[in-house]
Design a protein around this motif. Structure first.
Motif, mmCIF file in Angstrom:
data_model
loop_
_atom_site.group_PDB
_atom_site.id
_atom_site.type_symbol
_atom_site.label_atom_id
_atom_site.label_comp_id
_atom_site.label_asym_id
_atom_site.label_seq_id
_atom_site.Cartn_x
_atom_site.Cartn_y
_atom_site.Cartn_z
ATOM 1 N N ARG A 138 3.041 9.777 -9.744
ATOM 2 C CA ARG A 138 2.262 10.021 -10.965
ATOM 3 C C ARG A 138 1.508 11.339 -10.865
ATOM 4 O O ARG A 138 1.421 12.099 -11.827
ATOM 5 C CB ARG A 138 1.296 8.857 -11.210
ATOM 6 C CG ARG A 138 1.971 7.601 -11.728
ATOM 7 C CD ARG A 138 0.945 6.587 -12.249
ATOM 8 N NE ARG A 138 -0.106 6.266 -11.287
ATOM 9 C CZ ARG A 138 -0.070 5.248 -10.432
ATOM 10 N NH1 ARG A 138 0.977 4.434 -10.400
ATOM 11 N NH2 ARG A 138 -1.091 5.034 -9.603
ATOM 12 N N SER A 139 0.971 11.614 -9.687
ATOM 13 C CA SER A 139 0.251 12.872 -9.468
ATOM 14 C C SER A 139 1.178 14.064 -9.639
ATOM 15 O O SER A 139 0.815 15.061 -10.277
ATOM 16 C CB SER A 139 -0.376 12.870 -8.081
ATOM 17 O OG SER A 139 -1.009 14.086 -7.816
ATOM 18 N N ARG A 173 1.837 14.485 -13.296
ATOM 19 C CA ARG A 173 0.696 15.115 -13.969
ATOM 20 C C ARG A 173 0.672 16.613 -13.691
ATOM 21 O O ARG A 173 0.428 17.424 -14.592
ATOM 22 C CB ARG A 173 -0.618 14.476 -13.507
ATOM 23 C CG ARG A 173 -0.961 13.188 -14.208
ATOM 24 C CD ARG A 173 -2.406 12.782 -13.952
ATOM 25 N NE ARG A 173 -2.763 12.715 -12.544
ATOM 26 C CZ ARG A 173 -2.648 11.650 -11.762
ATOM 27 N NH1 ARG A 173 -2.167 10.515 -12.260
ATOM 28 N NH2 ARG A 173 -3.005 11.695 -10.495
ATOM 29 N N SER A 192 2.385 1.573 -3.380
ATOM 30 C CA SER A 192 1.346 2.013 -4.308
ATOM 31 C C SER A 192 1.035 3.495 -4.118
ATOM 32 O O SER A 192 0.880 4.240 -5.089
ATOM 33 C CB SER A 192 0.093 1.173 -4.098
ATOM 34 O OG SER A 192 -0.954 1.647 -4.896
ATOM 35 N N ASN A 193 0.952 3.914 -2.847
ATOM 36 C CA ASN A 193 0.707 5.331 -2.557
ATOM 37 C C ASN A 193 1.853 6.203 -3.063
ATOM 38 O O ASN A 193 1.623 7.288 -3.614
ATOM 39 C CB ASN A 193 0.487 5.548 -1.065
ATOM 40 C CG ASN A 193 -0.865 5.049 -0.595
ATOM 41 O OD1 ASN A 193 -1.740 4.760 -1.395
ATOM 42 N ND2 ASN A 193 -1.017 4.917 0.727
ATOM 43 N N ARG A 247 0.833 -1.195 0.000
ATOM 44 C CA ARG A 247 0.000 0.000 0.000
ATOM 45 C C ARG A 247 0.870 1.249 0.000
ATOM 46 O O ARG A 247 0.617 2.208 -0.726
ATOM 47 C CB ARG A 247 -0.928 -0.005 1.216
ATOM 48 C CG ARG A 247 -2.029 1.038 1.075
ATOM 49 C CD ARG A 247 -3.029 1.047 2.215
ATOM 50 N NE ARG A 247 -3.425 -0.249 2.709
ATOM 51 C CZ ARG A 247 -3.258 -0.657 3.979
ATOM 52 N NH1 ARG A 247 -2.705 0.150 4.852
ATOM 53 N NH2 ARG A 247 -3.648 -1.852 4.368
ATOM 54 N N GLU A 274 3.868 5.500 -5.525
ATOM 55 C CA GLU A 274 3.778 5.503 -6.988
ATOM 56 C C GLU A 274 2.655 6.436 -7.450
ATOM 57 O O GLU A 274 2.811 7.202 -8.399
ATOM 58 C CB GLU A 274 3.530 4.077 -7.485
ATOM 59 C CG GLU A 274 3.679 3.895 -8.963
ATOM 60 C CD GLU A 274 5.084 4.158 -9.473
ATOM 61 O OE1 GLU A 274 5.197 4.597 -10.636
ATOM 62 O OE2 GLU A 274 6.063 3.959 -8.732
ATOM 63 N N SER A 275 1.528 6.393 -6.782
ATOM 64 C CA SER A 275 0.405 7.271 -7.116
ATOM 65 C C SER A 275 0.784 8.728 -6.906
ATOM 66 O O SER A 275 0.452 9.591 -7.732
ATOM 67 C CB SER A 275 -0.799 6.897 -6.252
ATOM 68 O OG SER A 275 -1.871 7.750 -6.508
ATOM 69 N N ALA A 276 1.462 9.029 -5.817
ATOM 70 C CA ALA A 276 1.902 10.403 -5.545
ATOM 71 C C ALA A 276 2.892 10.859 -6.610
ATOM 72 O O ALA A 276 2.838 12.000 -7.071
ATOM 73 C CB ALA A 276 2.523 10.493 -4.158
#
Length: 155
Positions: A44-45, A48, A37-38, A34, A40-42
């Motif tokens: 990507r954010s 962006r 994943s968090n 988790r 990686e998501s951060a």
């Protein structure tokens, strides 16, 4: 028996503790997954957001350039308008002068026409019938240029 129950409790303790470790291991892995994943998501954010920021900067540069070009065209058009307006002002003044000259010449022609048709004007008129340029006896004057002084056109 006490010893066996003691052993039993110890082995249960080890066994229960071992099963908690077994349960903890997947929880730690889940937490790690988790967390990863968090992260990686951060990431990507953030990517962006950075791309959006870069796109906005490109748009600002493009719009600034476009605004500058429009401003240059407006300035050029304004200068052209001022030049045309100045030329129109000059032409209006010239038209007024020419209109006045035309009215003066028409008045002279009208006066000449009235003196030739009536025959009166022996002493009152500046032209006599014999001197009139419309007189057929004076046709030789038609081949010569007509010259008038500036005083004739000044009223």
């Amino acid at each position: 028996m006490a010893s066996s129950s003691g052993n039993s409790s110890i082995s249960t303790k080890f066994h229960s503790s071992g099963s908690e470790e077994d349960l903890q291991l997947p929880m730690d892995q889940r937490k790690r997954k988790r967390k990863q994943s968090n992260c990686e998501s951060a990431r990507r954010s953030r990517m962006r957001k950075q791309k959006h920021f870069d796109d906005l900067n490109v748009q600002v540069e493009r719009l600034t350039k476009e605004n500058s070009e429009i401003l240059n065209r407006v300035n050029l058009t304004t200068q052209h308008y001022v030049n045309v307006e100045a030329e129109n002002c000059i032409l209006r003044a010239q038209m007024g002068e020419l209109s006045q000259r035309l009215q003066s010449l028409n008045a002279i022609i009208s006066l000449i026409n009235t003196t030739t048709t009536t025959g009166i004007c022996q002493n009152d008129c500046f032209l006599t019938i014999a001197d009139n340029f419309m007189n057929p006896m004076n046709m030789h004057y038609l081949n010569q240029p007509i010259v008038a002084s500036a005083e004739v056109f000044q009223w």
